[in-house]
Design an enzyme around this catalytic site. Structure first.
Site, PDB file in Angstrom:
ATOM      1  N   LYS B  53       0.849  -1.194   0.000  1.00 44.93           N
ATOM      2  CA  LYS B  53       0.000   0.000   0.000  1.00 44.93           C
ATOM      3  C   LYS B  53       0.886   1.246   0.000  1.00 44.93           C
ATOM      4  CE  LYS B  53      -3.988   1.699   2.726  1.00 44.93           C
ATOM      5  NZ  LYS B  53      -4.814   1.431   3.934  1.00 44.93           N
ATOM      6  N   SER B 128      -9.699   1.352   3.069  1.00 49.61           N
ATOM      7  CA  SER B 128      -8.893   2.178   2.204  1.00 49.61           C
ATOM      8  C   SER B 128      -7.823   1.406   1.415  1.00 49.61           C
ATOM      9  CB  SER B 128      -8.180   3.254   3.039  1.00 49.61           C
ATOM     10  OG  SER B 128      -7.327   2.644   3.993  1.00 49.61           O
ATOM     11  N   SER B 152     -10.136  -1.316   7.095  1.00 50.38           N
ATOM     12  CA  SER B 152      -9.567  -0.964   5.789  1.00 50.38           C
ATOM     13  C   SER B 152      -8.904  -2.099   5.023  1.00 50.38           C
ATOM     14  CB  SER B 152      -8.538   0.160   5.940  1.00 50.38           C
ATOM     15  OG  SER B 152      -9.176   1.390   5.979  1.00 50.38           O
TER      16      SER B 152
END
Lengths: 97, 471
Positions: B53, B128, B152
């Site tokens: 990420k 996310s 997330s």
């Protein structure tokens, strides 16, 4: 929630939004405050200690107090847009007067 | 799966090719790398490609947090997770798209555009960590790393049909992860088997002098113990979150998801699990989302005060330092996260601290204590990871919320309990509803990560989910 208040908070946070964005946030606050009320509806909250961490963490170790330079000045300056003489350059912060 | 990869092939090259092939359609990556620094190790992850990420610091590799304010930021240090994977010989293929600075649940708000769902491009993938979820779902990489502050990783896992696991708080170092809400942030893993999840977690877990909240080492690997006997096979669900009456809900999608959930529980009972219905104060459950919002926005407001554009990031224009910072932050942050910061600022005003911030901390404690009561008898809490399939993008809003219904307040937000208490928590694909995946989540007491993975391993085999095939 008054828009003027929202503008005050934005100023404290050092950014601005346009009028339309403030209006959207104002309408959003109507819902947010209703949601926040759900917190207040829980009984006997005053008897509970606020939790700031997932669980009690008993750290039983400390780092050795050793000097360590994690990054060099040169590395630090790689992400600086304006620099001069190995330092970060900014507008003058002290007035001559 | 990782153990079966043919390492005589150039796995990095084929991953990069797939990443590029899918990029225009799904937008999983901010950066796709062209080169890898291969090293020879004896580690099982040697030469295994993976995605990270874009809120993990990677030296000499652009790291944007999917925000315009960091669109030019190239870190000079490595996150511990990245360092450990590099030392194991795993090969970073790219940095994945997230909701700006991880503050969102749709993966539609990153500065390089939205991530689309691999099952249906008219749908979001959740967030996310949406880019990392997509990278695994699309078979670009066998595993990826995300971060999980409210759900997330575990929510996008549900929408993308992959496994998402966050261990106990402090099990994996957060050093080098851009802080969103420090008391809730966890490093987490996506993969397609519990075994792979365990292998990756084994590689990156452990105490770290650079993160003083990390837990002491356990001295064993989860992946070695996965097939051992499960100590306690009693699980429970909370009827205020999900119950059989919801099968007949007017919300058709919720009804189908609930039906699939209870069918899955029946399967698990047949293989020896005991699953019981328990109850929790509904008012407390309805307070999960506002409690999460209050704590996370307040912590985020403080954590992101360092983004000024002066020392790093995109510099603003102005005659004074203040003007430069205001310009950088005004242009660099999207409207969505500005709103979150303002909510945080409101909460932290002196007159609101007691009523909002401290009361949210009190509710957090009550929710955690109530959950811990259940863990005295049960090995874990088993619940649907979402109330339905990935929402259509046209119906998605990342406004802090327009929702006050029970489904949105409770069913769509209960995963945050895992962050409140730092509990290990895993989402596994449960099946398809209208040809789209939905996940089942199991959450257990802190420090029982290995037991949870043992349970997940059995559940995974029983469900036997058919993952998306490569094109």
């Amino acid at each position: 929630m008054q828009i003027e208040k929202l503008k005050k908070y934005a100023k404290l946070l050092m950014f601005d939004m346009n009028e339309n964005e403030y209006k959207i946030l104002q309408s959003e606050f109507d819902v947010i405050l209703k949601q926040m009320d759900l917190i207040g509806q829980i009984k006997d909250l005053d008897k509970v200690k606020p939790m700031t961490f997932p669980f009690e963490l008993n750290s039983d170790y400390l780092r050795e107090d050793e000097y360590e330079n994690t990054i060099t000045t040169e590395q630090f300056l790689t992400n600086v847009t304006e620099k001069s003489q190995n330092q970060v350059k900014v507008p003058k912060v002290v007035d001559n007067d | 799966m990782i153990n079966n990869l043919d390492k005589s092939k150039d796995l990095f090259k084929s991953s990069v090719e797939k990443a590029k092939k899918y990029q225009n359609t799904y937008n999983a990556f901010v950066t796709i790398l062209d080169e890898s620094n291969e090293i020879e190790t004896n580690h099982v992850l040697n030469k295994v490609p993976y995605a990270l990420k874009d809120n993990f610091s990677t030296s000499n590799i652009l790291t944007t947090g999917s925000s315009n304010i960091l669109k030019n930021y190239v870190p000079v240090y490595d996150a511990t997770v990245y360092r450990k994977l590099k030392e194991a010989g795993a090969l970073l293929v790219g940095k994945t798209v997230l909701d700006e600075l991880a503050m969102g649940g749709t993966s539609l708000t990153g500065h390089t555009g939205p991530v689309l769902n691999p099952y249906d491009t008219s749908r979001q993938i959740g967030g996310s960590s949406g880019g990392s979820a997509a990278a695994v779902a699309l078979n670009i990489v066998p595993f990826s790393i995300g971060s999980d502050t409210g759900d997330s990783v575990r929510k996008p896992a549900s929408y993308a049909g992959v496994i998402g696991f966050k261990p106990t708080y402090g099990r994996i170092s957060r050093y080098g992860l851009f802080a969103f809400a420090s008391s809730l942030d966890h490093v987490a893993v996506f993969a397609k088997s519990t075994k792979d999840i365990a292998i990756v977690t084994d590689t990156i877990k452990g105490r770290d002098n650079l993160d003083m909240t990390t837990l002491p080492d356990e001295g064993y690997n989860y992946s070695d113990l996965l097939e051992e006997q499960i100590e306690n096979k009693k699980l429970c669900y909370i009827k205020e979150i999900i119950n059989k009456d919801m099968i007949n809900s007017e919300d058709i999608e919720l009804g189908k998801t609930t039906k699939l959930f209870f069918e899955t529980l029946e399967k698990l009972e047949k293989i020896g699990f005991t699953i019981e219905e328990k109850s929790m104060d509904k008012e407390l459950l309805k307070a999960i989302y506002p409690t999460y919002l209050t704590i996370s926005c307040a912590e985020a407001t403080s954590n992101n005060a360092n983004l000024t554009g002066i020392q790093f990031g995109v510099r603003g224009i102005g005659e004074s330092i203040e003007e430069i910072m205001i310009d950088a932050r005004t242009k660099g942050f999207s409207e969505l996260i500005k709103r979150r910061f303002i909510i945080g600022s409101y909460i932290l005003q002196k007159e609101n601290q007691e009523k909002l911030f401290l009361n949210a901390g009190r509710v957090r404690r009550l929710i955690v204590e109530n959950t811990k009561e259940l863990f005295k008898d049960y090995a874990g809490l088993i619940l649907p990871a979402s109330g339905g399939i990935a929402p259509l993008i046209k119906d998605s809003s990342d406004q802090v919320t327009d929702r006050l219904s029970d489904r949105s307040l409770i069913l769509e937000n209960h995963l945050a309990i895992g962050n409140f208490g730092g509990f290990p928590s895993i989402t596994l694909p449960m099946g398809l509803v209208d040809n789209l995946p939905v996940g089942i989540n199991i959450t257990s007491e802190v420090l029982t990560d290995c037991e949870l993975l043992k349970i997940a391993n059995v559940v995974e085999k029983e469900i036997n989910f058919k993952y998306l095939k490569e094109d």
